[in-house]
Design a protein around this motif. Structure first.
Motif, PDB file in Angstrom:
ATOM      1  N   SER A  32       0.834  -1.209   0.000  1.00 57.38           N
ATOM      2  CA  SER A  32       0.000   0.000   0.000  1.00 57.38           C
ATOM      3  C   SER A  32       0.866   1.256   0.000  1.00 57.38           C
ATOM      4  O   SER A  32       0.574   2.229  -0.702  1.00 57.38           O
ATOM      5  N   ASN A  33       1.942   1.240   0.802  1.00 57.47           N
ATOM      6  CA  ASN A  33       2.860   2.381   0.840  1.00 57.47           C
ATOM      7  C   ASN A  33       3.488   2.642  -0.524  1.00 57.47           C
ATOM      8  O   ASN A  33       3.620   3.790  -0.960  1.00 57.47           O
ATOM      9  N   ILE A  34       3.879   1.553  -1.191  1.00 49.90           N
ATOM     10  CA  ILE A  34       4.521   1.688  -2.502  1.00 49.90           C
ATOM     11  C   ILE A  34       3.528   2.252  -3.527  1.00 49.90           C
ATOM     12  O   ILE A  34       3.858   3.159  -4.298  1.00 49.90           O
ATOM     13  N   LYS A  35       2.284   1.734  -3.523  1.00 48.23           N
ATOM     14  CA  LYS A  35       1.273   2.190  -4.480  1.00 48.23           C
ATOM     15  C   LYS A  35       0.863   3.644  -4.251  1.00 48.23           C
ATOM     16  O   LYS A  35       0.585   4.375  -5.192  1.00 48.23           O
ATOM     17  N   GLN A  36       0.849   4.055  -2.957  1.00 51.13           N
ATOM     18  CA  GLN A  36       0.370   5.391  -2.628  1.00 51.13           C
ATOM     19  C   GLN A  36       1.510   6.397  -2.425  1.00 51.13           C
ATOM     20  O   GLN A  36       1.269   7.510  -1.944  1.00 51.13           O
ATOM     21  N   ALA A  37       2.716   6.014  -2.760  1.00 52.59           N
ATOM     22  CA  ALA A  37       3.862   6.918  -2.572  1.00 52.59           C
ATOM     23  C   ALA A  37       3.655   8.209  -3.357  1.00 52.59           C
ATOM     24  O   ALA A  37       3.113   8.198  -4.466  1.00 52.59           O
ATOM     25  N   ASN A  38       4.097   9.295  -2.768  1.00 51.78           N
ATOM     26  CA  ASN A  38       3.991  10.609  -3.416  1.00 51.78           C
ATOM     27  C   ASN A  38       4.913  10.643  -4.627  1.00 51.78           C
ATOM     28  O   ASN A  38       6.140  10.688  -4.492  1.00 51.78           O
ATOM     29  N   LEU A  39       4.330  10.647  -5.809  1.00 52.84           N
ATOM     30  CA  LEU A  39       5.116  10.552  -7.040  1.00 52.84           C
ATOM     31  C   LEU A  39       5.970  11.788  -7.290  1.00 52.84           C
ATOM     32  O   LEU A  39       6.961  11.720  -8.030  1.00 52.84           O
ATOM     33  N   PHE A  40       5.604  12.902  -6.669  1.00 55.95           N
ATOM     34  CA  PHE A  40       6.421  14.110  -6.848  1.00 55.95           C
ATOM     35  C   PHE A  40       7.822  13.871  -6.312  1.00 55.95           C
ATOM     36  O   PHE A  40       8.819  14.139  -7.002  1.00 55.95           O
ATOM     37  N   TRP A  41       7.913  13.358  -5.079  1.00 62.50           N
ATOM     38  CA  TRP A  41       9.224  13.142  -4.466  1.00 62.50           C
ATOM     39  C   TRP A  41       9.973  12.003  -5.142  1.00 62.50           C
ATOM     40  O   TRP A  41      11.201  12.037  -5.255  1.00 62.50           O
ATOM     41  N   VAL A  42       9.239  11.008  -5.616  1.00 65.62           N
ATOM     42  CA  VAL A  42       9.878   9.923  -6.365  1.00 65.62           C
ATOM     43  C   VAL A  42      10.450  10.465  -7.670  1.00 65.62           C
ATOM     44  O   VAL A  42      11.564  10.111  -8.073  1.00 65.62           O
ATOM     45  N   SER A  43       9.712  11.359  -8.314  1.00 68.98           N
ATOM     46  CA  SER A  43      10.182  11.976  -9.564  1.00 68.98           C
ATOM     47  C   SER A  43      11.408  12.846  -9.322  1.00 68.98           C
ATOM     48  O   SER A  43      12.344  12.851 -10.133  1.00 68.98           O
ATOM     49  N   VAL A  44      11.416  13.570  -8.198  1.00 66.51           N
ATOM     50  CA  VAL A  44      12.589  14.383  -7.840  1.00 66.51           C
ATOM     51  C   VAL A  44      13.807  13.482  -7.691  1.00 66.51           C
ATOM     52  O   VAL A  44      14.913  13.803  -8.155  1.00 66.51           O
ATOM     53  N   SER A  45      13.612  12.322  -7.049  1.00 67.24           N
ATOM     54  CA  SER A  45      14.709  11.363  -6.870  1.00 67.24           C
ATOM     55  C   SER A  45      15.235  10.881  -8.211  1.00 67.24           C
ATOM     56  O   SER A  45      16.453  10.778  -8.418  1.00 67.24           O
ATOM     57  N   VAL A  46      14.327  10.599  -9.153  1.00 69.11           N
ATOM     58  CA  VAL A  46      14.724  10.130 -10.476  1.00 69.11           C
ATOM     59  C   VAL A  46      15.512  11.204 -11.223  1.00 69.11           C
ATOM     60  O   VAL A  46      16.546  10.920 -11.849  1.00 69.11           O
ATOM     61  N   VAL A  47      15.042  12.458 -11.147  1.00 65.12           N
ATOM     62  CA  VAL A  47      15.739  13.566 -11.819  1.00 65.12           C
ATOM     63  C   VAL A  47      17.144  13.742 -11.237  1.00 65.12           C
ATOM     64  O   VAL A  47      18.125  13.935 -11.978  1.00 65.12           O
ATOM     65  N   LEU A  48      17.246  13.669  -9.917  1.00 65.03           N
ATOM     66  CA  LEU A  48      18.563  13.773  -9.270  1.00 65.03           C
ATOM     67  C   LEU A  48      19.468  12.624  -9.704  1.00 65.03           C
ATOM     68  O   LEU A  48      20.681  12.812  -9.898  1.00 65.03           O
ATOM     69  N   GLY A  49      18.876  11.437  -9.872  1.00 62.36           N
ATOM     70  CA  GLY A  49      19.648  10.288 -10.344  1.00 62.36           C
ATOM     71  C   GLY A  49      20.185  10.506 -11.754  1.00 62.36           C
ATOM     72  O   GLY A  49      21.348  10.200 -12.036  1.00 62.36           O
ATOM     73  N   ILE A  50      19.347  11.045 -12.635  1.00 62.36           N
ATOM     74  CA  ILE A  50      19.790  11.340 -14.007  1.00 62.36           C
ATOM     75  C   ILE A  50      20.925  12.361 -13.988  1.00 62.36           C
ATOM     76  O   ILE A  50      21.921  12.219 -14.718  1.00 62.36           O
ATOM     77  N   CYS A  51      20.791  13.380 -13.143  1.00 53.80           N
ATOM     78  CA  CYS A  51      21.844  14.404 -13.048  1.00 53.80           C
ATOM     79  C   CYS A  51      23.165  13.798 -12.580  1.00 53.80           C
ATOM     80  O   CYS A  51      24.239  14.171 -13.074  1.00 53.80           O
ATOM     81  N   SER A  52      23.095  12.847 -11.651  1.00 52.34           N
ATOM     82  CA  SER A  52      24.328  12.204 -11.169  1.00 52.34           C
ATOM     83  C   SER A  52      24.993  11.402 -12.283  1.00 52.34           C
ATOM     84  O   SER A  52      26.223  11.391 -12.403  1.00 52.34           O
ATOM     85  N   HIS A  53      24.195  10.739 -13.118  1.00 51.10           N
ATOM     86  CA  HIS A  53      24.754   9.959 -14.234  1.00 51.10           C
ATOM     87  C   HIS A  53      25.364  10.873 -15.296  1.00 51.10           C
ATOM     88  O   HIS A  53      26.408  10.549 -15.882  1.00 51.10           O
ATOM     89  N   LEU A  54      24.716  12.014 -15.543  1.00 51.25           N
ATOM     90  CA  LEU A  54      25.271  12.994 -16.487  1.00 51.25           C
ATOM     91  C   LEU A  54      26.603  13.530 -15.973  1.00 51.25           C
ATOM     92  O   LEU A  54      27.573  13.681 -16.733  1.00 51.25           O
ATOM     93  N   SER A  55      26.657  13.827 -14.675  1.00 49.96           N
ATOM     94  CA  SER A  55      27.889  14.334 -14.073  1.00 49.96           C
ATOM     95  C   SER A  55      29.003  13.293 -14.134  1.00 49.96           C
ATOM     96  O   SER A  55      30.169  13.618 -14.396  1.00 49.96           O
ATOM     97  N   ARG A  56      28.636  12.012 -13.928  1.00 49.45           N
ATOM     98  CA  ARG A  56      29.634  10.937 -14.000  1.00 49.45           C
ATOM     99  C   ARG A  56      30.207  10.819 -15.415  1.00 49.45           C
ATOM    100  O   ARG A  56      31.420  10.642 -15.583  1.00 49.45           O
ATOM    101  N   ALA A  57      29.342  10.913 -16.406  1.00 44.93           N
ATOM    102  CA  ALA A  57      29.800  10.830 -17.801  1.00 44.93           C
ATOM    103  C   ALA A  57      30.721  12.000 -18.134  1.00 44.93           C
ATOM    104  O   ALA A  57      31.735  11.833 -18.827  1.00 44.93           O
ATOM    105  N   TYR A  58      30.377  13.179 -17.644  1.00 43.08           N
ATOM    106  CA  TYR A  58      31.193  14.369 -17.896  1.00 43.08           C
ATOM    107  C   TYR A  58      32.534  14.268 -17.180  1.00 43.08           C
ATOM    108  O   TYR A  58      33.575  14.604 -17.743  1.00 43.08           O
ATOM    109  N   ARG A  59      32.512  13.777 -15.931  1.00 36.64           N
ATOM    110  CA  ARG A  59      33.757  13.625 -15.165  1.00 36.64           C
ATOM    111  C   ARG A  59      34.697  12.631 -15.826  1.00 36.64           C
ATOM    112  O   ARG A  59      35.922  12.802 -15.797  1.00 36.64           O
ATOM    113  N   TRP A  60      34.147  11.591 -16.433  1.00 36.36           N
ATOM    114  CA  TRP A  60      34.960  10.561 -17.078  1.00 36.36           C
ATOM    115  C   TRP A  60      35.834  11.155 -18.176  1.00 36.36           C
ATOM    116  O   TRP A  60      36.966  10.724 -18.400  1.00 36.36           O
TER     117      TRP A  60
END
Length: 320
Positions: free
Chosen positions: A39-67
């Motif tokens: 129930s917690n997983i289904k009702q999770a606030n998608l806004f904060w989950v989306s923020v987490s995903v965006v931050l994850g993408i930014c970290s991968h972009l930064s890793r590629a640039y650092r390489w």
């Protein structure tokens, strides 16, 4: 052991371990608690989950640039899109076979850019060493930040930190002794391995020849700040973890980082580790487990989608 069987076992065994921990993770709770996790997983606030995903993408972009900073001393200036696709394809491969992504990442870039695989792989090893040092730094900060909390946890769980440090020290000494014996061997196979390792070391040494060392350091801190941020923001997605203290989340983040390498993409063991850590420091076990599953699911889907598109688009982008 036959090579084909060995490859299959490398794929199957981590999956078996992963699904075993999925079973342990879910069935250590009562039926009502399992229903609450779902129930917690289904009702999770998608806004904060989306923020987490965006931050994850930014970290991968930064890793590629650092390489790219590590590759420049080798006379290689890869296209950023190839660096990013290689990084994401590597993460995707790690979901299948743990730690296989590093090899595939170097091979993928070598296939599309003018760089030898050994050299590219050497820069990736350098990255991993630096990232491990950053993780140790986070561990140190966490210990200093909440020393009393952690020591009480060790005491409650009957864990002897001194004994753990001694075991690690002995393992390090054995590894150093093995390296010394290896370096003196003149066996033909060993000599070929040495030749390969020389190329790897050449790639690793690029960290000493970088022109943009300050930017490299800044991106290193940025990557890990984004890692922590994408983990922490998920606590606001469900009511049971919104008040969990940052110090507890830092400990959970560290334990989760180590757990990720045990099974394919941390399947099963990652949510279990996060939930057990939060519960161990006085948090709600069901909420902690839900938190772990939400973080794992969001970031795994990110890797599957972006990594899959990277694998498909790379030959198209480099068709010439």
């Amino acid at each position: 052991m036959q090579p084909k069987l060995k490859k299959r076992l490398k794929l199957i065994i981590p999956l078996i371990i992963g699904f075993f921990f999925v079973f342990i993770s879910l069935y250590r709770f009562e039926a009502e608690e399992r229903q609450l996790i779902w129930s917690n997983i289904k009702q999770a606030n998608l806004f904060w989950v989306s923020v987490s995903v965006v931050l994850g993408i930014c970290s991968h972009l930064s890793r590629a640039y650092r390489w790219q900073f590590l590759l420049q001393p080798l006379g290689v200036k890869p296209r950023f899109i190839n660096s990013f696709f290689s990084v994401m394809f590597a993460y995707l491969a790690n979901l299948g076979v743990p730690r296989s992504g590093e090899v595939l990442r170097g091979a993928t870039l070598a296939n599309y850019e003018d760089v030898k695989f050994e050299q590219a792989f050497g820069t990736i090893i350098t990255e991993r060493v630096i990232d491990f040092l950053m993780l140790l730094l986070i561990v140190g900060v966490t210990i200093l930040y909440q020393a009393d909390l952690i020591l009480n946890f060790f005491e409650n769980k009957s864990i002897n930190p001194l004994f753990t440090l001694i075991v690690l020290g002995v393992l390090i000494l054995l590894i150093l002794f093995g390296i010394k014996l290896f370096s003196r061997s003149q066996q033909p196979i060993i000599l070929k391995v040495k030749q390969f390792l020389e190329g790897v070391v050449q790639g690793m040494k690029t960290v000493l020849k970088m022109k943009n060392s300050l930017l490299f350091i800044l991106h290193t801190f940025l990557i890990w700040a984004l890692y922590i941020a994408m983990f922490v923001v998920v606590k606001y997605s469900i009511p049971g973890t919104s008040d969990v203290h940052l110090s507890v989340l830092l400990v959970a983040f560290v334990f989760g980082s180590f757990a990720m390498s045990i099974t394919n993409g941390g399947i099963g063991i990652y949510p279990l580790t996060i939930g057990a850590t939060i519960a161990g420091f006085g948090g709600d076990a069901v909420a902690g487990e839900s938190f772990g599953w939400i973080v794992w699911t969001a970031q795994t889907l990110l890797v599957i989608v972006v990594g899959g598109f990277s694998a498909l688009l790379m030959p198209i982008v480099n068709k010439d």
